[in-house]
Design a protein around this motif. Structure first.
Motif, short mmCIF file in Angstrom:
data_model
loop_
_atom_site.label_atom_id
_atom_site.label_comp_id
_atom_site.label_asym_id
_atom_site.label_seq_id
_atom_site.Cartn_x
_atom_site.Cartn_y
_atom_site.Cartn_z
N THR A 1 32.08 32.83 9.98
CA THR A 1 31.76 32.78 10.91
C THR A 1 30.02 32.75 11.52
OG1 THR A 1 31.60 35.12 11.84
CG2 THR A 1 33.80 34.17 11.81
N LYS A 2 29.60 33.05 10.55
CA LYS A 2 27.82 32.94 10.54
C LYS A 2 27.41 31.65 10.38
CE LYS A 2 27.55 37.32 12.04
NZ LYS A 2 28.46 38.17 11.75
N ILE A 3 28.08 30.72 9.58
CA ILE A 3 27.55 29.62 9.05
C ILE A 3 27.15 28.61 10.41
CG2 ILE A 3 28.20 27.27 7.92
CD1 ILE A 3 30.55 28.76 6.42
N PRO A 4 25.80 28.24 10.34
CA PRO A 4 25.59 27.44 11.65
C PRO A 4 26.34 26.00 11.51
CG PRO A 4 23.74 28.08 10.26
CD PRO A 4 24.67 28.51 9.64
N GLY A 5 27.06 25.93 12.86
CA GLY A 5 27.74 24.75 12.75
C GLY A 5 27.08 23.65 13.30
N GLY A 6 27.78 22.38 12.77
CA GLY A 6 27.30 21.10 13.17
C GLY A 6 27.08 20.20 11.93
N LEU A 7 26.98 19.05 12.22
CA LEU A 7 26.89 17.94 11.16
C LEU A 7 25.93 16.84 11.47
CD1 LEU A 7 30.47 16.52 10.44
CD2 LEU A 7 29.28 18.59 9.47
N CYS B 1 24.02 17.60 15.01
CA CYS B 1 23.58 19.04 15.20
C CYS B 1 23.46 19.41 13.98
CB CYS B 1 24.42 19.84 16.07
SG CYS B 1 23.78 21.60 16.12
N ASP B 2 22.18 19.02 13.13
CA ASP B 2 22.17 19.28 11.70
C ASP B 2 21.42 20.62 11.04
OD1 ASP B 2 19.94 18.25 12.14
OD2 ASP B 2 19.72 16.56 10.80
N PHE B 3 22.18 21.23 10.57
CA PHE B 3 21.47 22.66 9.89
C PHE B 3 21.33 22.29 8.37
CE2 PHE B 3 23.20 24.22 13.83
CZ PHE B 3 22.01 24.93 14.40
N ASP B 4 20.79 22.71 7.81
CA ASP B 4 20.48 22.35 6.03
C ASP B 4 21.66 23.20 5.78
OD1 ASP B 4 18.56 20.71 6.00
OD2 ASP B 4 17.06 22.16 5.71
N PHE B 5 22.30 22.60 4.61
CA PHE B 5 23.10 23.45 3.41
C PHE B 5 22.51 24.76 3.27
CE2 PHE B 5 25.31 23.93 -0.61
CZ PHE B 5 26.59 24.38 -0.05
N ALA B 6 21.30 24.76 2.99
CA ALA B 6 20.51 25.84 2.60
C ALA B 6 20.48 27.07 3.66
CB ALA B 6 19.07 25.62 2.22
N ALA B 7 20.55 26.46 4.79
CA ALA B 7 20.66 27.55 6.15
C ALA B 7 22.31 27.93 6.26
CB ALA B 7 20.14 26.89 7.28
N LYS B 8 23.07 27.07 6.09
CA LYS B 8 24.29 27.42 6.02
C LYS B 8 24.85 28.48 4.84
CE LYS B 8 25.95 23.20 8.29
NZ LYS B 8 27.20 22.98 9.13
N GLU B 9 24.10 28.33 3.79
CA GLU B 9 24.50 29.57 2.91
C GLU B 9 23.49 30.65 3.06
OE1 GLU B 9 22.87 27.20 -0.84
OE2 GLU B 9 25.09 27.78 -1.74
N LYS B 10 22.27 30.42 3.63
CA LYS B 10 21.60 31.88 3.85
C LYS B 10 22.28 32.66 4.91
CE LYS B 10 17.18 32.82 6.01
NZ LYS B 10 16.14 32.41 6.71
N PHE B 11 22.89 32.05 5.85
CA PHE B 11 23.41 32.80 6.90
C PHE B 11 24.92 33.24 6.96
CE2 PHE B 11 19.69 30.80 9.12
CZ PHE B 11 19.03 31.94 9.44
N GLY B 12 25.68 32.27 6.13
CA GLY B 12 27.10 32.20 6.29
C GLY B 12 27.75 32.47 4.94
N LYS B 13 27.02 32.56 3.76
CA LYS B 13 27.74 32.92 2.69
C LYS B 13 28.64 34.21 2.70
CE LYS B 13 27.60 31.60 -1.79
NZ LYS B 13 27.10 30.74 -2.82
N ALA B 14 28.52 35.13 3.27
CA ALA B 14 29.54 36.43 3.21
C ALA B 14 30.31 36.48 4.31
CB ALA B 14 28.50 37.81 3.19
N ASP B 15 30.08 35.41 5.23
CA ASP B 15 30.63 35.33 6.60
C ASP B 15 30.82 34.15 7.19
OD1 ASP B 15 31.80 35.69 9.30
OD2 ASP B 15 30.52 37.45 9.72
N TYR C 1 19.81 32.02 15.59
CA TYR C 1 19.26 32.45 14.40
C TYR C 1 18.76 31.62 13.49
CZ TYR C 1 24.19 31.93 13.39
OH TYR C 1 25.51 31.37 12.83
N ALA C 2 19.07 30.13 13.94
CA ALA C 2 18.77 29.08 12.94
C ALA C 2 18.11 27.91 13.64
CB ALA C 2 19.99 28.75 12.09
N ASP C 3 17.35 27.14 13.09
CA ASP C 3 16.87 25.96 13.86
C ASP C 3 17.50 24.57 13.01
OD1 ASP C 3 14.94 26.81 15.74
OD2 ASP C 3 13.89 27.60 13.69
N THR C 4 17.78 23.79 13.83
CA THR C 4 18.28 22.40 13.20
C THR C 4 17.25 21.81 12.21
OG1 THR C 4 17.43 21.46 15.19
CG2 THR C 4 19.84 21.68 15.19
#
Ligand SMILES: [Zn+2]
Length: 458
Positions: A331-337, A315-329, A67-70
């Motif tokens: 387990t949906k935060i795209p994982g990786g640094l 495996c980098d996902f923007d903080f913006a993507a982490k917020e977009k997908f995982g703010k309420a949950d 659901y998210a691109d690096t």
């Protein structure tokens, strides 16, 4: 025209000598004290170490997690790598369910070809076990992809123990190398359900649902199955003291086990998940960051030789993507640094500059051991005659500060913002060509696929 790298100290995993190095074509053609210039172009390495190009055996330079691109792709990620001294990456190639490994290889080749600024190969992921995939294992080896990756966590990637066992037999039959992500995915799923049901939705719950014991259990299960098959295996991103204890016990019983850890497990701790304003999400990766005690145990392992290699799991996902997908949950935060860019300076700063490890050990952990384990040696991983002229002229005194503002990784944050580093790649050569200078890439897209044989000692 040949190049003479002059005045530096050549370091391999067990030697350090004041030697000049002549490069011609793609190879190292001469090593000696005070070599005559002849008609070579001279590169001044005085005051510097001359190191074999670093190899990162664990990257996800370009990935969609469903659901998210690096934020990086092969173009940008490989620039970030080579600019700071990483001349080869082994990226994780992951097929879609129901698709062939050959399809996946073609996809990854298309991602990397004519785009990569460092050399590359892949670990081929096996996410299901079918007769068709079994037939493809020897095909991958023929194509020069001789290592494989499997998962005991993530519902879309993990296999059963029986599938793991069957895959191990097939990999053993071709002398391939296997690396496994060790966490007990089934129990993590249950813990996550319990936490979410209790209204615990923030990133501080990420490490609590992936406790140390669930990594150690998976490591133990993996090594038990590998021992049944008689396969030497790799553990990727080992992060806990308990897992290291499991490895030591298996080794004491004669089992061959390779251990990789990553800079984040040696330098960051799990208190970061409790940062306010969702900032903890920046550090969501799996396995999660661990405690200070784990970090100390890992450093002891690095110093003692129990840890063989340090790669990044970039495996980098923007903080913006982490917020977009995982703010309420969580387990949906795209994982990786992000990390492919910063590994050399971070390990040098925290390891060599502090006196924990020698420069020789640094070379072993970031280059030579990786080259040997993944059958790139002696083409890569060593400064010697006829090896690829992948060379880092390393200034041990250079000071820098890591920042998102200046990083080449295409990510909207850095996990090491403000971290002061010692040591820096002054010049980087890839197969005889000067590709980076003072942290900037001057010859992009020089990278190419490196064919690998198998590790006969595994
Ligand atoms: Zn990974």
């Amino acid at each position: 025209m040949s190049i003479l790298v002059k005045g530096g100290v050549v370091v391999n995993s067990h030697t350090r000598r004041q030697l000049d190095v002549r490069l011609d074509g793609e190879k190292i053609v001469e090593l000696g004290a005070d070599l005559a210039v002849k008609d070579s172009e001279v590169v001044d390495a005085s005051g510097c170490f001359i190191l074999p190009g670093f190899i990162d055996a664990h990257t996800h330079l370009e990935l969609n997690n469903g659901y998210a691109d690096t934020s990086d792709n092969f173009t940008t990620g490989s620039v970030a790598a080579v600019a700071k001294g990483t001349t080869t990456v082994i990226d994780m190639a992951t097929p879609d369910r129901g698709k062939s490994l050959a399809d996946c290889l073609a996809t990854w080749n298309a991602l990397a070809e004519n785009k990569a600024s460092c050399d590359y190969n892949y670990h081929m992921s096996i996410i299901e076990w079918t007769p068709a995939i079994a037939k493809e294992i020897p095909e991958m080896v023929k194509a020069g992809v001789t290592s494989f990756k499997m998962y005991l966590a993530y519902d879309n990637l993990r296999t059963t123990d029986a599938e793991l066992y069957e895959a191990m037999k097939a990999i053993k039959s071709v002398n391939g190398m296997l690396g496994v992500h060790c966490e007990n995915g089934e129990i993590i799923n249950q813990l996550q359900k319990d936490y979410l049901a209790a209204g615990k939705t923030g990133p501080e719950n990420h490490p609590l649902t992936r406790p140390n014991a669930l990594e150690a259990e998976a490591v133990n299960r993996y090594l038990t199955i590998a021992n049944t098959v008689g396969l030497a295996v790799n553990i990727v991103h080992l992060s806990t003291k308990e897992s290291l204890a499991v490895v030591k016990r298996a080794r004491a019983h004669g089992q061959k086990v390779y251990v990789e850890t990553c800079p984040q497990y040696l330098t960051l701790t799990d208190d970061l998940y409790r940062l306010p304003d969702f900032e903890g999400a920046k550090y969501v990766c799996s396995p999660p960051l661990r405690s200070q005690a784990d970090q100390e145990a890992l450093w002891q392992g690095v110093i003692a030789g129990d840890v063989n290699t340090i790669s990044t799991d970039h495996c980098d996902f923007d903080f913006a993507a982490k917020e977009k997908f995982g703010k309420a949950d969580f387990t949906k935060i795209p994982g990786g640094l992000p990390g492919v860019e910063t590994r050399p300076a971070i390990v040098y700063t925290t390891g060599v500059a502090t006196g924990k490890i020698s420069i020789e050990r640094f070379v072993a952990l970031l280059s030579e051991n990786i080259a040997k384990q993944f059958a790139l040696y002696p083409q890569k991983g060593v400064i010697q005659l006829n090896s690829d002229a992948d060379i880092v002229v390393w200034d041990p005194e250079a000071q820098d500060v890591i920042s998102q503002q200046t990083q080449l990784q295409h990510c909207d944050y850095s996990a090491y913002e403000g971290f002061q580093t010692t040591g820096k790649a002054k010049f980087v050569f890839l197969r005889g060509k000067k590709v980076a200078e003072d942290g900037k890439v001057i010859a992009p897209r020089t990278g190419r696929f490196v064919f690998r044989k198998v590790n006969q000692e595994a």
